[in-house]
Write a protein that holds these residues in place. Structure first.
Motif, PDB file in Angstrom:
ATOM      1  N   TYR A 160      -8.675  10.815 -32.485  1.00 16.87           N
ATOM      2  CA  TYR A 160      -9.919  10.983 -33.236  1.00 16.87           C
ATOM      3  C   TYR A 160      -9.792  10.670 -34.720  1.00 16.87           C
ATOM      4  N   ASN A 166     -17.495   7.008 -36.652  1.00 22.34           N
ATOM      5  CA  ASN A 166     -18.028   7.618 -37.863  1.00 22.34           C
ATOM      6  C   ASN A 166     -17.054   7.463 -39.021  1.00 22.34           C
ATOM      7  N   TRP A 204     -17.125  13.571 -43.162  1.00 22.40           N
ATOM      8  CA  TRP A 204     -16.017  13.969 -42.306  1.00 22.40           C
ATOM      9  C   TRP A 204     -14.961  14.715 -43.109  1.00 22.40           C
ATOM     10  N   ASP A 254     -18.633   9.615 -30.361  1.00 22.00           N
ATOM     11  CA  ASP A 254     -18.131  10.809 -31.021  1.00 22.00           C
ATOM     12  C   ASP A 254     -18.911  11.096 -32.304  1.00 22.00           C
ATOM     13  N   MET A 255     -19.147  12.355 -32.592  1.00 20.07           N
ATOM     14  CA  MET A 255     -19.679  12.833 -33.865  1.00 20.07           C
ATOM     15  C   MET A 255     -20.847  11.990 -34.389  1.00 20.07           C
ATOM     16  N   GLY A 295     -22.561  12.098 -37.909  1.00 21.67           N
ATOM     17  CA  GLY A 295     -21.956  11.471 -39.071  1.00 21.67           C
ATOM     18  C   GLY A 295     -22.664  10.226 -39.566  1.00 21.67           C
ATOM     19  N   GLU A 331     -22.395  12.654 -28.801  1.00 22.89           N
ATOM     20  CA  GLU A 331     -21.987  14.033 -29.067  1.00 22.89           C
ATOM     21  C   GLU A 331     -22.643  14.523 -30.354  1.00 22.89           C
ATOM     22  N   TYR A 354     -23.043  17.803 -31.790  1.00 24.69           N
ATOM     23  CA  TYR A 354     -22.542  19.166 -31.577  1.00 24.69           C
ATOM     24  C   TYR A 354     -22.972  20.062 -32.727  1.00 24.69           C
TER      25      TYR A 354
END
Length: 424
Positions: free
Chosen positions: A76, A116, A166, A202-203, A206, A227, A229
């Protein structure tokens, strides 16, 4: 002729959209510790292909495949995106062999797309980030001009970030045409050269959802999920508020803003259900008599889950361990695209039979992302619902069904505090 031409145009547009299977079940094929598997994780997971395929899943979500910074060996903190040979999970050929083994059993693989942020390969003499794409040419060979300008820690000179920051590594400027083009090219290479058919983004908090739409349009995945979250709103008693409409509305809005072709994890259902199975099953019915998560408002956009590599492996919001079977009794009988977590099926052998029975019932009765839900009871100790007039599910310790069970119901599976009947 004009109406025929219009019909043909509409049909062509529909045919070009991603085709999300009406019976799709997702399997997360790893956890946070998978990178440490002796002999390589790809090689190990290949030995589990028959077990996973026999479960009846349609897609397996694999971990980030690229070279990653040593501070994030799970993948990640990606660095050289085209370099699939130095992943902690195995090398490129092992990955392709794993994907082919799944494909031979009728299961397709989706890649974890971490875009991201990105770790730099090195710093130049001025201390500025230099990125290396992992190829002999300059693909993905970026510098500070591809870093968001408000990421001052890394001296970015691009446009301001369109999402949340991030922190650990540079945030990538997705407004940059080169970033968009080269990331889409890399994703299409993962399809054509490696064998992936879709994405887990992912993410997605962002960067703005319009960029997810760009990557969806330019890569046309067969299945994709984002995702987003965020934890649900908590009350003063430390429990989720009864009304989580704003939480699920944010998830649905992201799907819409991302173009509507991508799905998202139904964290609303996961978090409310985790509280409900602890003696508060009344939570599973909203003010409109519908399920409280995305599956109650936009079920075709929902990927339901019990846990994943973050919520369980890292204990960020774990589902009650002794209630996991009840969680699967819910998501595998209800609308949405259910997701099964690696630990629950690979490591927790006692969960295999209940989960397999539930997936068989789902497939046999054609329960799908838009199946109808008629909630028959939602009390503290009893939840019952009829799905598509085909099955009835009961969750909770209360055995007094209050004449709620139709006379044509035949028990299909049962266990501690749950049962499912098929209607004949």
């Amino acid at each position: 002729m004009k109406s025929l031409a219009s019909f043909c145009f509409v049909f062509l547009c529909i045919s070009l959209l991603p085709s999300f299977s009406s019976s799709s079940i997702l399997f997360q094929g790893f956890d946070w510790a998978s990178k440490d598997k002796a002999g390589g994780f790809y090689n190990y997971l290949k030995t589990q292909v028959p077990l996973i395929a026999d479960l009846g899943v349609d897609y397996v979500w694999l971990p980030p495949p690229s070279n990653s910074d040593p501070k994030g060996p799970e993948g990640y903190l990606p660095k050289r995106l085209y370099d699939l040979d130095t992943s902690k999970y195995g090398n490129k050929e092992e990955l392709k062999s794993l994907i082919a083994a799944f494909r031979d059993r009728g299961v397709k693989c989706i890649a974890d797309i971490v875009i991201n942020h990105r770790a730099a390969e090195r710093l130049d003499e001025r201390g500025l980030s230099i990125f290396e794409g992992g190829t002999p040419d300059d693909r993905l060979d970026w510098n500070v001009s591809e870093i968001c300008s408000d990421d001052t820690q890394f001296h970015g000179t691009g446009n301001p970030d369109t999402g949340i920051g991030w922190g650990d590594v540079p945030d990538i400027d997705h407004t940059n045409p080169r970033v968009q083009r080269e990331l889409a090219d890399w994703m299409n290479w993962l399809k054509s050269d490696v064998g992936f058919v879709g994405w887990r983004f992912d993410m997605v908090l962002g960067y703005a959802p319009r960029f997810t739409k760009i990557y969806m349009d330019q890569t046309t995945p067969e299945f994709a999920v984002g995702e987003l979250y965020e934890k649900v709103t908590m009350g003063s008693d430390g429990k989720p508020l009864a009304n989580q409409d704003p939480h699920r509305a944010r998830l649905v809005k992201w799907v819409q803003d991302a173009g509507g072709a991508v799905t998202t994890f139904d964290f609303t259902t996961k978090m409310v259900l985790g509280a409900a199975v602890q003696g508060e099953l009344w939570r599973m019915k909203d003010a409109n008599g519908k399920p409280p998560g995305i599956i109650g408002t936009d079920p075709s956009s929902a990927v339901t889950l019990i846990d994943n590599h973050d919520t369980w492996s890292q204990q960020t919001w774990p589902f009650p361990k002794d209630k996991v079977t009840l969680g699967y009794a819910y998501i595998l009988t209800h609308p949405g695209h259910p997701s099964i977590f690696y630990d629950h099926y690979i490591d927790w052998e006692e969960q295999r039979a209940p989960i397999k029975n539930l997936t068989d019932i789902r497939k046999r009765n054609g329960i799908n992302p838009t199946s109808s839900v008629n909630i028959l009871a939602a009390d503290a100790d009893l939840y019952m619902a009829e799905i598509d007039n085909k099955i009835v599910v009961k969750i909770g310790p209360n055995g007094d069904l209050k004449n709620l069970l139709p006379q044509n119901a035949v028990l299909a599976t049962s266990g501690q505090d749950f049962a499912v009947w098929e209607l004949h």
